[in-house]
Design a protein around this motif. Structure first.
Motif, PDB file in Angstrom:
ATOM      1  N   PRO A 113       0.815  -1.227   0.000  1.00  0.00           N
ATOM      2  CA  PRO A 113       0.000   0.000   0.000  1.00  0.00           C
ATOM      3  C   PRO A 113       0.844   1.270   0.000  1.00  0.00           C
ATOM      4  O   PRO A 113       0.520   2.239  -0.688  1.00  0.00           O
ATOM      5  N   LEU A 114       1.951   1.268   0.750  1.00  0.00           N
ATOM      6  CA  LEU A 114       2.811   2.446   0.792  1.00  0.00           C
ATOM      7  C   LEU A 114       3.509   2.649  -0.549  1.00  0.00           C
ATOM      8  O   LEU A 114       3.615   3.782  -1.040  1.00  0.00           O
ATOM      9  N   HIS A 173      -0.200   5.042   6.603  1.00  0.00           N
ATOM     10  CA  HIS A 173       0.421   3.824   6.104  1.00  0.00           C
ATOM     11  C   HIS A 173       1.356   3.252   7.160  1.00  0.00           C
ATOM     12  O   HIS A 173       1.833   3.966   8.050  1.00  0.00           O
ATOM     13  N   ALA A 182       1.083   4.206  -2.898  1.00  0.00           N
ATOM     14  CA  ALA A 182       0.857   5.630  -2.633  1.00  0.00           C
ATOM     15  C   ALA A 182       2.004   6.472  -3.193  1.00  0.00           C
ATOM     16  O   ALA A 182       1.783   7.560  -3.745  1.00  0.00           O
ATOM     17  N   GLU A 204      -2.583  10.379   4.114  1.00  0.00           N
ATOM     18  CA  GLU A 204      -2.903   8.953   4.131  1.00  0.00           C
ATOM     19  C   GLU A 204      -2.060   8.248   5.198  1.00  0.00           C
ATOM     20  O   GLU A 204      -0.870   8.520   5.348  1.00  0.00           O
ATOM     21  N   ARG A 218      -2.858  -3.309   7.272  1.00  0.00           N
ATOM     22  CA  ARG A 218      -3.641  -2.147   7.662  1.00  0.00           C
ATOM     23  C   ARG A 218      -4.934  -2.088   6.849  1.00  0.00           C
ATOM     24  O   ARG A 218      -4.939  -2.244   5.636  1.00  0.00           O
TER      25      ARG A 218
END
Length: 562
Positions: free
Chosen positions: A268-269, A284, A272, A282, A507
């Motif tokens: 996810p990071l 993370h 982004a 956001e 997460r």
């Protein structure tokens, strides 16, 4: 009177002056080289021209025939002048072996002695020399006229030095025009380039740019907010110390020029950081931290890169979890106070009715029920933080209709935990695991109250006397054996399916919808920070069972498994 300090010339101005001088020097050098080489070339051309004319005249049969006549000049003078005019040279002189002229451009000098050297020609050789004769300095060639093996005369052809110099001067004029044009074009190009450089450097000089760079570097190292700049190919163009720390990049690792994919960050990071659109605040997770990510594309007709700022949210998230726990404790205490008031009213009413023995029995039973879990926790867990956490959560679990049990083999002696093991991490790990277990048990039993406790807030235990075989239950094991600390939490809920086992610590994973699911991710982070591991399997009661192992001796980081 102090004179005002003159500001040093800008970097663009200094470069402009240096480039103009350099261009002028290059053009001047080229001009001198061209002049020297042109002069030499002109002299060589003239030498070849007069040599060809002299040899041609000496080899002419008509010249040999004329030399044998009583008056050679009558035939040779018109012939020599015709050759001189046709070839454009200064003179063609034909003479006998005694150097007496038979021809000359000035007819009055015919019969006089030739001015120059003839020794080599008399030996049968053709040679070149520069000599000052009747027409001034000239480049001349002298060659013999042969009749078989006998030398019967000499031919000298030449061109004056003034004529060669005039040809060079004509070339020099053209060369000067070309050099001036090159200098002008070079100056204009240099001015245009330096005007653009002046705009980019904002008119600053070299010292100012150096000082600005020093300030820039000091600022990057001083700012505690992470700063990351990516170029158009998503490669790292700049990263400061805080950015390395927040992303877990070791100081000795060369990060510049690497792509974001090579940093081994959570998916996810990474997504982004690679996103083409802006991201605002956001949340993370990395292996050890909770970071707030903001990204802004740098555009200017085309994508040029991305500016990323990173803020450490780990401490704030921990404090938020503790605040939520305190809120839960307050609500539980308020509910307990209300329940205690009802029980007190019951005791008073029994006394007023004259049923004193029943009132005493009722009050004593309530005191015993409240003391059972307290004695059990205090006797087994002498670590004050964990004991307080378990006791504090008792009311919350009781309000949710969940029975919290402390396993019989639980035992933590006072001082068993090292000071290096952060108490906040213990609260984060055990609190979040109990919270999620209470949520799962209350939902599986169907007797829980509406609304789920947020991730990161841990419910409290119930007394054993209030439980029952069919009641929702959470079992906690806390054991320190000198080598490791074991924290295990199991529940009687629905459990976690095998297909979700790999995603449970990510997460955002939650059974309660969007905006939740940070608690288990924080558990894994806290365990990782302390060199421990987290395992998930199925509890004997059918629900989920989480086991956290934290080393108490020489702690070395181990891989977190799920």
């Amino acid at each position: 009177m102090r004179l005002p300090r003159t500001r040093p010339r800008s970097l663009a101005g200094q470069l402009f002056a240096m480039q103009v001088v350099l261009i002028a020097a290059v053009v001047a050098g080229c001009a001198v080289f061209a002049y020297v080489s042109g002069s030499a070339q002109a002299e060589q051309t003239a030498t070849r021209q007069v040599r060809a004319a002299a040899v041609a005249v000496a080899d002419s049969p008509s010249v040999r025939e004329a030399i044998g006549t009583p008056d050679p000049s009558a035939v040779l003078q018109p012939y020599a002048e015709q050759v001189r005019r046709d070839t454009g040279i200064a003179f063609v002189t034909i003479m006998d072996t005694e150097r007496r002229r038979w021809t000359h451009p000035d007819a009055s000098l015919i019969g006089e002695t030739f001015l120059g050297h003839t020794e080599e020609a008399l030996r049968g050789e053709t040679f070149t020399e520069t000599y000052t004769g009747t027409l001034g300095p000239s480049i001349r060639v002298v060659t013999p006229v042969r009749d078989g093996d006998r030398i019967i005369g000499l031919v000298s052809a030449g061109i004056t030095v003034d004529r060669v110099s005039s040809q060079v001067r004509e070339q020099l004029g053209a060369l000067a025009l070309a050099a001036g044009g090159a200098l002008a074009l070079g100056g204009i190009g240099t001015y245009v380039i330096n005007a653009r450089l002046r705009r980019h450097t904002h008119g600053m000089n070299a010292a100012e740019l150096s000082r600005l760079h020093d300030y820039h570097q000091a600022t990057l190292h001083a700012v505690r907010e992470g700063l990351l700049m990516l170029d158009g190919q998503r490669r790292i163009a700049l990263i400061n110390d805080a950015g390395r720390e927040l992303l877990g990049i070791a100081p000795e690792t060369e990060a510049l020029g690497r792509t974001v994919d090579e940093l081994a960050l959570p998916a996810p990071l990474t997504g982004a950081l690679l996103a083409s659109e802006a991201r605002v605040d956001e949340l993370h997770l990395t292996a050890d931290r909770v970071v707030v990510v903001n990204t802004r594309p740098v555009v200017g007709g085309e994508r040029r890169g991305t500016v990323v700022t990173l803020r450490d949210h780990t401490e704030l998230q921990a404090l938020t979890g503790e605040l939520d726990s305190e809120r839960g404790f307050t609500q539980a205490l308020r509910s307990q106070a209300h329940e205690a008031a009802n029980r007190l009213h019951t005791v008073v009413s029994l006394i007023e009715l004259g049923r004193v023995e029943e009132a005493v029995e009722f009050a004593t039973a309530e005191l015993e029920l409240a003391q059972v879990l307290t004695d059990r926790v205090v006797g087994a867990v002498e670590e004050p933080v964990l004991a307080a956490l378990l006791l504090g959560k008792a009311a919350q679990a009781n309000e949710r209709g969940v029975e919290l049990e402390l396993a019989e083999d639980s035992l933590i002696d006072d001082g068993a935990l090292p000071a290096s093991l952060a108490q906040r991490d213990l609260v984060t790990i055990l609190g979040n695991l109990i919270d999620n277990a209470v949520d799962a048990a209350s939902e599986g039993d169907g007797s829980g109250s509406a609304g789920a406790v947020p991730a990161g807030v841990v419910p409290a235990p119930r007394t054993a006397a209030q439980g029952g075989a069919g009641r929702a239950r959470v079992t906690v094991t806390a054991l320190a054996d000198g080598r490791e600390l074991l924290l295990r939490v199991s529940d009687t809920g629905a459990g976690i399916g095998p297909e979700e086992a790999d995603e449970v610590f990510r997460r955002g994973w939650s059974t309660h919808g969007a905006g939740r699911g940070l608690g288990l991710a924080l558990v894994r982070q806290a365990a990782h920070r302390n060199g421990g591991s987290v395992e998930l399997d199925r509890a004997p009661e059918g629900g989920a069972r989480f086991t956290v192992r934290l080393p108490l001796g020489d702690r070395t980081a181990t891989e977190v498994t799920a």
